[in-house]
Design a protein around this motif. Sequence first.
Motif, short mmCIF file in Angstrom:
data_model
loop_
_atom_site.label_atom_id
_atom_site.label_comp_id
_atom_site.label_asym_id
_atom_site.label_seq_id
_atom_site.Cartn_x
_atom_site.Cartn_y
_atom_site.Cartn_z
N SER A 1 -8.97 -4.32 -5.34
CA SER A 1 -10.10 -5.12 -4.86
C SER A 1 -9.77 -5.72 -3.49
O SER A 1 -8.60 -5.85 -3.12
CB SER A 1 -10.42 -6.24 -5.85
N ILE A 2 -10.81 -6.08 -2.77
CA ILE A 2 -10.63 -6.73 -1.47
C ILE A 2 -9.84 -8.02 -1.66
O ILE A 2 -8.96 -8.34 -0.87
CB ILE A 2 -12.00 -7.01 -0.80
N LEU B 1 0.83 -1.21 0.00
CA LEU B 1 0.00 0.00 0.00
C LEU B 1 0.86 1.26 0.00
O LEU B 1 0.55 2.22 -0.70
CB LEU B 1 -0.94 0.01 1.21
N ILE B 2 1.93 1.24 0.77
CA ILE B 2 2.84 2.39 0.80
C ILE B 2 3.40 2.63 -0.59
O ILE B 2 3.45 3.78 -1.07
CB ILE B 2 3.95 2.18 1.85
N ARG C 1 -2.20 8.28 7.97
CA ARG C 1 -2.95 9.48 7.60
C ARG C 1 -3.85 9.22 6.39
O ARG C 1 -5.01 9.64 6.36
CB ARG C 1 -2.00 10.64 7.31
N ALA C 2 -3.34 8.49 5.41
CA ALA C 2 -4.12 8.19 4.21
C ALA C 2 -5.32 7.31 4.55
O ALA C 2 -6.39 7.48 3.96
CB ALA C 2 -3.25 7.49 3.17
N LEU C 3 -5.15 6.39 5.48
CA LEU C 3 -6.24 5.48 5.87
C LEU C 3 -7.12 6.07 6.97
O LEU C 3 -8.12 5.46 7.35
CB LEU C 3 -5.67 4.14 6.33
N GLN D 1 -9.27 -0.54 0.49
CA GLN D 1 -9.83 -0.71 -0.86
C GLN D 1 -10.26 0.63 -1.43
O GLN D 1 -10.01 0.93 -2.59
CB GLN D 1 -10.99 -1.70 -0.81
N GLU D 2 -10.90 1.45 -0.62
CA GLU D 2 -11.36 2.76 -1.08
C GLU D 2 -10.19 3.67 -1.46
O GLU D 2 -10.25 4.36 -2.48
CB GLU D 2 -12.19 3.45 0.01
#
Length: 113
Positions: free
Chosen positions: A80-81, A32-33, A46-48, A74-75
């Motif tokens: 996708s999940i 994700l990073i 912060r993003a989440l 996911q958002e």
Amino acid sequence: MKDDQTRSYRKRYETHTDKPGTYDPNNLLSSLINTLNLKNDAALSRALEVAPPVISKIRHGRLPVGASLLIRMQEVSNMSIQQLRTLMGDRRRKFRISDKQYKPGRENSGPQA
């Protein structure tokens, strides 16, 4: 006591993967990073929109990746999940939720008359 809880947590989640020992939320967080072009875990938190200790606890195996956090990931990432679950090594096809998780006990049912 915390070591017992950590071992219990790891055992629960390792038994839910196809290959025990492959559950690793660190891979998910690091991916994700990279995907979001962030610098570190603080930027990811912060993003989440979660507190930084949440990311730290997930990274150190003291907190599972919950459904609400997975949906938020996911958002934010537009992945996708299923992709997110695969990144952390969770390859279950079905989820089984215990009835006990949704049934309030006597202590949670409020004041008794």
